[in-house]
Scaffold this active site. Structure first.
Site, mmCIF file in Angstrom:
data_model
loop_
_atom_site.group_PDB
_atom_site.id
_atom_site.type_symbol
_atom_site.label_atom_id
_atom_site.label_comp_id
_atom_site.label_asym_id
_atom_site.label_seq_id
_atom_site.Cartn_x
_atom_site.Cartn_y
_atom_site.Cartn_z
ATOM 1 N N PRO A 196 0.777 -1.222 0.000
ATOM 2 C CA PRO A 196 0.000 0.000 0.000
ATOM 3 C C PRO A 196 0.813 1.279 0.000
ATOM 4 C CG PRO A 196 0.013 -0.959 2.191
ATOM 5 C CD PRO A 196 0.748 -1.903 1.303
ATOM 6 N N CYS A 197 0.419 2.214 -0.829
ATOM 7 C CA CYS A 197 0.787 3.622 -0.762
ATOM 8 C C CYS A 197 -0.426 4.381 -1.272
ATOM 9 C CB CYS A 197 1.989 3.960 -1.643
ATOM 10 S SG CYS A 197 3.555 3.212 -1.159
#
Length: 391
Positions: free
Chosen positions: A23-24
């Protein structure tokens, strides 16, 4: 439920069950008085030993991809956050262009044609910051595909499968992805939110479902990329576009720019993953937020917010010497250093880092990792498939 909502719901579940993503999250905010800010989280399964770097114009660059590496000289100075001090993961240049690299498991840069120069993808964002003042300039240049990207392996053994977002001081935006060896570009001010897998067109489809549901009624709450996209989009679209009298008294200088920076930072914090959250067996690529940045593209101020430190600090590009011939400088962060407020004066002269080297074999290694990831996704999808009920 409306037929359209039912169709979108089916698409959302089909897409979100197809796999996972490291995730980003990236968001782009525009407000009154030409205020433009880009915020992002950097989420990874370990600390990336990141430092901040100030690069002046006039640097001779090498694409770190062997004998046919792309060569260029930087036109613009920039401030970047380095990943493993071997690539520019995020940054702001002196013209107000912001570049963000995010993980994309589906990234496939294709095969080299033997003619085009090669570029390690961890230098992709820096190439944009060095060469372009606006998103339109970058889109025009990248559309011609002047180089082939190679994906080195990160120090922790992970494939560097990445996609790139750019935004500029006008609020223009573009998302660049290589899927199946082909470059896909989403260009326009409407592309304000970006996360990871699935590919961007599918992220937009998933978000359309949640917009139809209505965020005040219900928002998805997991750390998966599609859920973070929906939450970030909902919050971003409801941030105040001008001074909010309920809060402005306690904002430094009572300025809208500082209020907006606080709003954007609040939003990226709201979609962050808690530090130390252990990956589950079914979601091995969900990782903790390590740091967050907010770039004020009007005033050219770069805010940094670490998940492991008590203070948010910033650096004003106008307080740095980014002219041709100036020294490269670094603000050390990798060993727990703590800063507060303006930090331009804390940067120290140093030699620039070298981009993580990529070779032709890196592409084959990344392809094998993508195949293994796809296989695991198919296995998980089969496990989740409901058993047919006999009535």
């Amino acid at each position: 439920m409306k037929p359209r909502a039912l169709a979108l719901l089916a698409a959302a579940f089909a897409l979100t069950s197809a796999g996972t993503a490291s995730p980003c999250t990236r968001i782009l905010f525009t407000g009154e008085d030409k205020t433009v800010l880009t915020g992002r989280t950097l989420d990874w399964m370990e600390d990336m030993a990141s430092d901040l770097w100030a690069f002046p114009a006039g640097l001779e660059r090498d694409g770190a991809a062997g004998p046919r590496s792309l060569k260029w000289t930087s036109k613009y100075g920039s401030v970047v956050t380095a990943s493993y001090n071997a690539g520019s993961g995020d940054g702001l240049n002196e013209k107000g262009l912001v570049a963000n690299l995010l993980y994309l498991a589906e990234a496939d840069y294709g095969s080299a044609d033997g003619q085009k120069p090669l570029l390690s993808n961890v230098a992709w964002a820096q190439y944009a910051l060095d060469n372009f003042a606006t998103v339109s300039e970058a889109v025009e240049a990248f559309r011609k595909e002047p180089f082939t990207l190679l994906a080195p392996t990160f120090p922790n053994g992970s494939a560097s499968t990445l996609h790139l977002s750019l935004s500029d001081a006008s609020g223009d935006s573009a998302i660049f992805e290589y899927v199946g060896g082909k470059l896909l570009i989403h260009h326009g001010k409407q592309y304000t939110v970006m996360t990871n897998s699935p590919t961007y067109d599918k992220q937009l489809a998933i978000n359309e479902y949640w917009e139809d549901v209505g965020g005040y009624a219900f928002l998805p709450g997991t750390s998966r990329a599609s859920d973070r996209f929906a939450r970030a989009s909902f919050f971003l679209n409801r941030l105040p576009k001008k001074i909010d009298p309920n809060y402005i008294k306690s904002v430094p200088d009572q300025s809208f720019e500082n209020q907006a920076a606080a709003s954007v930072l609040s939003t990226v914090r709201s979609v962050s993953v808690p530090l130390g959250l252990a990956a589950s067996k079914d979601e091995p690529n969900i990782a903790s937020t390590i740091w967050r940045t907010v770039s004020d593209q009007k005033d050219r101020v770069y805010f940094f917010d670490s998940a492991t430190r008590p203070n948010t600090f910033w650096v004003s590009l106008d307080k740095l010497d980014l002219k041709r011939g100036a020294p490269v400088k670094k603000l050390a962060l990798a060993n727990g250093e703590v800063y507060a407020g303006e930090t331009a004066g804390e940067f120290k002269d140093t030699a620039p880092f070298k981009f993580l080297e990529a070779t032709a074999t890196a592409r084959a290694d990344a392809g094998e990792m993508r195949s293994d990831t796809a296989k695991r996704r198919d296995e998980r999808r089969d496990e989740r498939r409901p058993v047919e009920r006999v009535r």
